[in-house]
Motif scaffolding. Sequence first.
Motif, short mmCIF file in Angstrom:
data_model
loop_
_atom_site.label_atom_id
_atom_site.label_comp_id
_atom_site.label_asym_id
_atom_site.label_seq_id
_atom_site.Cartn_x
_atom_site.Cartn_y
_atom_site.Cartn_z
N SER A 17 15.60 -27.30 -30.67
CA SER A 17 14.73 -27.04 -29.53
C SER A 17 15.48 -27.41 -28.26
O SER A 17 16.52 -28.07 -28.31
CB SER A 17 13.43 -27.85 -29.66
OG SER A 17 13.70 -29.20 -29.99
N ILE A 45 16.01 -19.90 -21.37
CA ILE A 45 14.90 -19.67 -22.30
C ILE A 45 15.05 -18.32 -23.00
O ILE A 45 14.75 -18.18 -24.19
CB ILE A 45 13.56 -19.79 -21.56
CG1 ILE A 45 13.31 -21.26 -21.19
CG2 ILE A 45 12.40 -19.25 -22.39
CD1 ILE A 45 12.14 -21.50 -20.28
N LEU A 49 15.04 -18.00 -27.06
CA LEU A 49 14.12 -17.15 -27.79
C LEU A 49 14.86 -16.11 -28.62
O LEU A 49 14.43 -15.75 -29.72
CB LEU A 49 13.14 -16.49 -26.83
CG LEU A 49 12.17 -17.45 -26.12
CD1 LEU A 49 11.25 -16.68 -25.17
CD2 LEU A 49 11.34 -18.23 -27.13
N SER A 54 12.14 -21.83 -30.11
CA SER A 54 10.97 -21.56 -29.28
C SER A 54 10.24 -22.80 -28.80
O SER A 54 9.18 -22.70 -28.18
CB SER A 54 9.98 -20.68 -30.07
OG SER A 54 9.62 -21.31 -31.29
N ILE A 75 8.48 -19.76 -18.05
CA ILE A 75 7.81 -19.16 -19.22
C ILE A 75 6.61 -18.30 -18.79
O ILE A 75 5.88 -17.79 -19.65
CB ILE A 75 7.33 -20.24 -20.21
CG1 ILE A 75 6.29 -21.15 -19.56
CG2 ILE A 75 8.52 -21.04 -20.75
CD1 ILE A 75 5.60 -22.08 -20.53
N GLN A 81 4.85 -16.96 -26.64
CA GLN A 81 6.11 -16.93 -27.38
C GLN A 81 6.74 -18.32 -27.53
O GLN A 81 7.74 -18.46 -28.23
CB GLN A 81 7.12 -16.02 -26.68
CG GLN A 81 6.68 -14.58 -26.53
CD GLN A 81 7.70 -13.76 -25.75
OE1 GLN A 81 8.91 -13.89 -25.97
NE2 GLN A 81 7.23 -12.93 -24.84
N VAL A 82 6.17 -19.30 -26.83
CA VAL A 82 6.83 -20.60 -26.79
C VAL A 82 5.87 -21.72 -27.21
O VAL A 82 4.64 -21.57 -27.17
CB VAL A 82 7.38 -20.91 -25.38
CG1 VAL A 82 8.30 -19.79 -24.91
CG2 VAL A 82 6.25 -21.13 -24.38
#
Length: 345
Positions: A17, A45, A49, A54, A75, A81-82
């Motif tokens: 992460s 980011i 991804l 994520s 974001i 998506q996160v």
Amino acid sequence: MEYRQLGRSGLRVPALSLGTGTFGGQGPLFSNWGTTDAREAASLIDICLEHGASLFDSADVYSDGASETVLGQAIKGRRDQVMISTKLGLPMGQGPNDYGTARSRLIAGTEQALSRLGTDYIDLLQLHAFDAHTPIEEVLVTLDDLIRAGKIRYIGVSNFAGWQIMKSLSIAERHGLSRYVANQVYYSLVGRDYEWDLMPLGEDQGLGALVWSPLGWGRLTGKISRNKPAPTQSRLHETSQFGPPVDDAKLYDIIDVLDEIAVETGKTVPQVAINWLLQRPTVSSVIIGARNQQQLIDNLGAIGWSLDKGQIARLNRVSDRTPPYPHYPYYTQDGFALLNPPARH
């Protein structure tokens, strides 16, 4: 990307992460980490991804809230998506209620973090430190209320002693409150203290480790070695004071082995150091940092392959040190080890 259960919870998190301590870059400490703005953060980011990483970790004290603000901007439009992990509890001002984990501070701190992040929920909220002034029951009831209100989904701790975690878990169980499922810890080849108390606790009680500073506060980046000490202008001189001290002789012994294994595997020193952590018990996710895209891509290369048993044994051996009482008998005497085996490796 490999996904792992976060402790004894239903949440699956990526094995790697991204830490956002470099976002914002305000103040003497965090400006040394990095000064990533929203545009640069969005590009990092994007890369994460693309690689399946994520989960993004922040804290309210990172650049006095600017890290969360930049993360929220980066974001925007892709919240689904996160996953967001953040922390609170350390001082955010000079007022009597600007620090700690009292009910009022937890509620206000959560609302402020939600506003900065531009979201209506936090996937994982962690207490940044134990608050000895606030009853544990008050902390846990408030966190449970925030979960029931949909403001946060899972809870964890960071920088807690083993007894503080265990007492909290016992009180949560006694009162039917939400339990901690994560422990964000410092753990690296040059800092293995996590293994002595917190790792066995995590294995027994179902807390997944989120590892911060996996490269030992910049010591294991491959930029320094026995014949190449840190340059005088290195940010290591500014940041290492915030981590535990490391003996130079021990450090260079570890780096020597890392260099050897990097050559054997065709990987970089940071990739080898992070991959070693990914093989350790209780580790759910290793939080990598990056000041730029090149660093990020290199760190993401720590996954998708594994050190062999011999290489792991060499790293274990060179980085090992005698633990303090009462732990050392378990490592040196068969009788103690029989009764109290170490965490599964």
